[in-house]
Design an enzyme around this catalytic site. Structure first.
Site, PDB file in Angstrom:
ATOM      1  N   LYS A  71     -54.024  -2.019 -89.625  1.00 60.29           N
ATOM      2  CA  LYS A  71     -55.170  -2.793 -90.108  1.00 60.29           C
ATOM      3  C   LYS A  71     -55.927  -2.020 -91.191  1.00 60.29           C
ATOM      4  O   LYS A  71     -56.425  -2.595 -92.155  1.00 60.29           O
ATOM      5  CB  LYS A  71     -56.097  -3.138 -88.945  1.00 60.29           C
ATOM      6  CG  LYS A  71     -55.472  -4.154 -88.000  1.00 60.29           C
ATOM      7  CD  LYS A  71     -56.487  -4.754 -87.065  1.00 60.29           C
ATOM      8  CE  LYS A  71     -55.905  -5.954 -86.325  1.00 60.29           C
ATOM      9  NZ  LYS A  71     -54.675  -5.645 -85.566  1.00 60.29           N
ATOM     10  N   THR A 100     -73.945 -14.544 -77.434  1.00 59.93           N
ATOM     11  CA  THR A 100     -73.981 -13.293 -76.649  1.00 59.93           C
ATOM     12  C   THR A 100     -75.000 -12.305 -77.211  1.00 59.93           C
ATOM     13  O   THR A 100     -75.283 -11.291 -76.568  1.00 59.93           O
ATOM     14  CB  THR A 100     -72.612 -12.579 -76.609  1.00 59.93           C
ATOM     15  OG1 THR A 100     -72.201 -12.294 -77.940  1.00 59.93           O
ATOM     16  CG2 THR A 100     -71.573 -13.399 -75.903  1.00 59.93           C
ATOM     17  N   VAL A 102     -78.046 -13.023 -77.485  1.00 65.23           N
ATOM     18  CA  VAL A 102     -79.271 -13.262 -76.703  1.00 65.23           C
ATOM     19  C   VAL A 102     -79.233 -12.362 -75.466  1.00 65.23           C
ATOM     20  O   VAL A 102     -78.243 -12.365 -74.728  1.00 65.23           O
ATOM     21  CB  VAL A 102     -79.355 -14.746 -76.267  1.00 65.23           C
ATOM     22  CG1 VAL A 102     -80.568 -14.966 -75.368  1.00 65.23           C
ATOM     23  CG2 VAL A 102     -79.391 -15.658 -77.491  1.00 65.23           C
ATOM     24  N   ILE A 105     -77.381 -13.125 -71.950  1.00 62.42           N
ATOM     25  CA  ILE A 105     -76.220 -14.016 -72.065  1.00 62.42           C
ATOM     26  C   ILE A 105     -74.975 -13.166 -72.278  1.00 62.42           C
ATOM     27  O   ILE A 105     -74.858 -12.465 -73.286  1.00 62.42           O
ATOM     28  CB  ILE A 105     -76.385 -15.046 -73.205  1.00 62.42           C
ATOM     29  CG1 ILE A 105     -77.575 -15.971 -72.915  1.00 62.42           C
ATOM     30  CG2 ILE A 105     -75.090 -15.865 -73.384  1.00 62.42           C
ATOM     31  CD1 ILE A 105     -77.728 -17.130 -73.885  1.00 62.42           C
ATOM     32  N   ARG A 182     -80.646  11.155 -78.718  1.00 61.46           N
ATOM     33  CA  ARG A 182     -79.555  11.637 -79.567  1.00 61.46           C
ATOM     34  C   ARG A 182     -80.022  11.858 -81.005  1.00 61.46           C
ATOM     35  O   ARG A 182     -79.220  12.141 -81.885  1.00 61.46           O
ATOM     36  CB  ARG A 182     -78.367  10.660 -79.527  1.00 61.46           C
ATOM     37  CG  ARG A 182     -77.755  10.476 -78.144  1.00 61.46           C
ATOM     38  CD  ARG A 182     -76.327   9.918 -78.193  1.00 61.46           C
ATOM     39  NE  ARG A 182     -76.180   8.709 -79.004  1.00 61.46           N
ATOM     40  CZ  ARG A 182     -76.473   7.479 -78.591  1.00 61.46           C
ATOM     41  NH1 ARG A 182     -76.922   7.288 -77.357  1.00 61.46           N
ATOM     42  NH2 ARG A 182     -76.312   6.449 -79.387  1.00 61.46           N
ATOM     43  N   GLY A 188     -82.147   0.655 -80.696  1.00 65.75           N
ATOM     44  CA  GLY A 188     -82.101  -0.758 -80.309  1.00 65.75           C
ATOM     45  C   GLY A 188     -83.119  -1.088 -79.236  1.00 65.75           C
ATOM     46  O   GLY A 188     -83.614  -2.207 -79.145  1.00 65.75           O
ATOM     47  N   ASP A 189     -83.423  -0.099 -78.393  1.00 60.83           N
ATOM     48  CA  ASP A 189     -84.384  -0.301 -77.319  1.00 60.83           C
ATOM     49  C   ASP A 189     -84.951   1.056 -76.922  1.00 60.83           C
ATOM     50  O   ASP A 189     -84.634   2.069 -77.552  1.00 60.83           O
ATOM     51  CB  ASP A 189     -83.721  -0.998 -76.109  1.00 60.83           C
ATOM     52  CG  ASP A 189     -82.666  -0.130 -75.454  1.00 60.83           C
ATOM     53  OD1 ASP A 189     -82.369   0.966 -75.976  1.00 60.83           O
ATOM     54  OD2 ASP A 189     -82.138  -0.535 -74.410  1.00 60.83           O
ATOM     55  N   ASP A 253     -86.163  -0.319 -71.190  1.00 60.26           N
ATOM     56  CA  ASP A 253     -85.438  -0.086 -69.942  1.00 60.26           C
ATOM     57  C   ASP A 253     -86.064   1.108 -69.246  1.00 60.26           C
ATOM     58  O   ASP A 253     -86.361   2.116 -69.898  1.00 60.26           O
ATOM     59  CB  ASP A 253     -83.953   0.229 -70.203  1.00 60.26           C
ATOM     60  CG  ASP A 253     -83.155  -1.002 -70.591  1.00 60.26           C
ATOM     61  OD1 ASP A 253     -83.572  -2.118 -70.216  1.00 60.26           O
ATOM     62  OD2 ASP A 253     -82.122  -0.854 -71.270  1.00 60.26           O
TER      63      ASP A 253
HETATM   64  N1  DCP Z   1     -74.583   3.324 -71.085  1.00 59.51           N
HETATM   65  C1  DCP Z   1     -73.244   3.491 -70.765  1.00 59.51           C
HETATM   66  N2  DCP Z   1     -72.405   2.416 -70.681  1.00 59.51           N
HETATM   67  C2  DCP Z   1     -72.870   1.177 -70.914  1.00 59.51           C
HETATM   68  C3  DCP Z   1     -74.231   0.973 -71.239  1.00 59.51           C
HETATM   69  C4  DCP Z   1     -75.067   2.081 -71.319  1.00 59.51           C
HETATM   70  O1  DCP Z   1     -72.801   4.630 -70.561  1.00 59.51           O
HETATM   71  N3  DCP Z   1     -72.041   0.131 -70.822  1.00 59.51           N
HETATM   72  C5  DCP Z   1     -75.469   4.491 -71.205  1.00 59.51           C
HETATM   73  C6  DCP Z   1     -75.173   5.229 -72.495  1.00 59.51           C
HETATM   74  C7  DCP Z   1     -76.215   4.697 -73.427  1.00 59.51           C
HETATM   75  C8  DCP Z   1     -77.409   4.537 -72.490  1.00 59.51           C
HETATM   76  O2  DCP Z   1     -76.826   4.098 -71.259  1.00 59.51           O
HETATM   77  O3  DCP Z   1     -76.482   5.600 -74.486  1.00 59.51           O
HETATM   78  C9  DCP Z   1     -78.453   3.575 -72.987  1.00 59.51           C
HETATM   79  O4  DCP Z   1     -77.863   2.316 -73.249  1.00 59.51           O
HETATM   80  P1  DCP Z   1     -78.261   1.480 -74.543  1.00 59.51           P
HETATM   81  O5  DCP Z   1     -77.524   0.195 -74.450  1.00 59.51           O
HETATM   82  O6  DCP Z   1     -79.740   1.397 -74.650  1.00 59.51           O
HETATM   83  O7  DCP Z   1     -77.599   2.284 -75.757  1.00 59.51           O
HETATM   84  P2  DCP Z   1     -78.204   3.351 -76.803  1.00 59.51           P
HETATM   85  O8  DCP Z   1     -79.583   3.764 -76.450  1.00 59.51           O
HETATM   86  O9  DCP Z   1     -77.174   4.428 -76.896  1.00 59.51           O
HETATM   87  O10 DCP Z   1     -78.199   2.579 -78.188  1.00 59.51           O
HETATM   88  P3  DCP Z   1     -79.327   1.564 -78.745  1.00 59.51           P
HETATM   89  O11 DCP Z   1     -80.056   2.269 -79.843  1.00 59.51           O
HETATM   90  O12 DCP Z   1     -78.550   0.407 -79.280  1.00 59.51           O
HETATM   91  O13 DCP Z   1     -80.200   1.185 -77.611  1.00 59.51           O
HETATM   92 MG    MG Z   2     -81.001   2.349 -76.054  1.00 61.26          MG
HETATM   93 MN    MN Z   3     -81.077   0.424 -73.071  1.00 62.72          MN
END
Ligand code: DCP
Ligand code: MG
Ligand code: MN
Length: 331
Positions: A71, A100, A102, A105, A182, A188-189, A253
């Site tokens: 690809k 998805t 949302v 969802i 990090r 994102g949150d 969260d």
């Molecule tokens: N996590 C994981 N596996 C998942 C979801 C989450 O190991 N399926 C862990 C690692 C992520 C942390 O939880 O870093 C927080 O989840 P987030 O979805 O908030 O992801 P990030 O904080 O890394 O990214 P963002 O800036 O999009 O929130």
């Molecule tokens: Mg996060």
């Molecule tokens: Mn999160």
């Protein structure tokens, strides 16, 4: 959207199409194996320092196989991917992918909504009777929740959370994890990890735990920071907060963890999710099972033993013989 695909990433074009393919496999075909393969490839390319010039060159990297290499060649030669063009031309795929986005969802719900002819966010707003409370709030703040949160705003929210909770009880220990820990410039949150000396996993006092997270959320509501609850359990809160009327509503969260599981929790909650997968796989290769609670040796019978005693994040890396990575390096 999750993979670093900005201009500072020299391979961002590859990362973008790989992330789109990953989304398609997760949401539409629901092939988690292919989803992970595309996500992993995007993450490998995002941290590769030089521009990839061919599929063969890409295939030398760990995590990129023959199919993805092909690809990459097609994209280099034609500037596009036939597979993606086909995906984009099917309105069902596009609708499922859209729904998805949302909060609340998932792929299954998106499929059933699209089967009922609900294809757009506008359609969905006329059918909130089909949605859970979480999904209704996700829809209400659809635009806000898609906006990235600048680091400076996370810092301000962090200050408020720490002040409010420490005022209530100075023994709370609070760490903002996720992409913020990090070192990312936007998130994102907001992922908040909390522990308290009275919380230990051996004397499981569920009632105490239960009330503790409820009280934490109530404190943050009272000061006006927390504005919505999506879900609230004993150890997990999903909701929304707002700094003031000049700022969008943000996803928040919160996880409450016993003190003796703090370092496994902080490791998990710092991520990235791809890094967590790699590290857990490495743990297994070394005879350990690692999750957000504990690190446990797997005996000759295959049954996990008692948790290893952990006093820092470094302890976890050392125990499984995995070179330590600072949060900023956990791509
Ligand atoms: N996590 C994981 N596996 C998942 C979801 C989450 O190991 N399926 C862990 C690692 C992520 C942390 O939880 O870093 C927080 O989840 P987030 O979805 O908030 O992801 P990030 O904080 O890394 O990214 P963002 O800036 O999009 O929130
Ligand atoms: Mg996060
Ligand atoms: Mn999160």
């Amino acid at each position: 959207r999750k993979t670093p695909s900005n201009e500072s990433n020299i391979n961002h074009e590859f990362c973008e199409f790989l992330t789109e393919l990953a989304d398609y496999e997760k949401n539409v075909t629901r092939d988690i194996y292919k989803h992970s393969a595309y996500r992993k490839a995007a993450s490998v390319l995002a941290s590769h320092p030089t521009r990839i010039k061919s599929g063969d060159e890409a295939q030398m990297l760990k995590g990129i196989g023959k199919k993805i290499a092909k690809k990459i060649d097609e994209f280099i030669q034609t500037g596009k991917l036939r597979k993606l063009e086909n995906i984009h031309s099917d309105s069902t795929n596009t609708a499922i992918n859209l729904l998805t986005r949302v909060s609340g969802i998932g792929p299954a719900k998106a499929h059933s909504l699209v089967n009922e002819g609900i294809m757009t966010i506008e359609d969905l707003r006329k059918h909130t009777d089909k949605l859970t409370h979480h999904q209704v709030i996700g829809l209400r703040y659809f635009e806000d929740f898609e906006k990235k949160i600048p680091r400076n705003e996370v810092e301000q929210i962090e200050k408020i959370i720490i002040k409010e909770l420490k005022d209530a009880d100075p023994d709370f220990k609070i760490t903002i994890c996720g992409s913020y820990r990090r070192g990312k410039t936007e998130s994102g949150d907001i992922d908040t990890l909390i522990t308290h000396p009275s919380l230990t996993s051996d004397k499981v006092d569920k009632k105490h735990k239960n009330n503790m997270l409820k009280n934490i959320v109530a404190t943050l509501e009272k000061c006006g920071l927390v504005t919505e609850t999506l879900s609230l359990g004993e150890t997990k809160f999903m909701g929304a907060c707002k700094l003031d009327s000049d700022h969008p509503t943000r996803r928040l969260d919160i996880r409450l963890t016993p003190q003796d599981q703090y370092y496994c929790s902080i490791l998990y909650f710092t991520g990235s999710d791809i890094f967590n997968k790699d590290m857990r796989a490495h743990a297994l290769e070394n005879g350990f099972t690692l999750n957000e609670y504990t690190l446990r040796p797997i005996g000759s019978t295959g049954v996990p033993g008692e948790p290893v005693e952990i006093h820092s994040e470094e302890d976890i890396f050392d125990s499984i013989d995995f070179p330590f990575k600072k949060p900023e390096e956990r791509g």
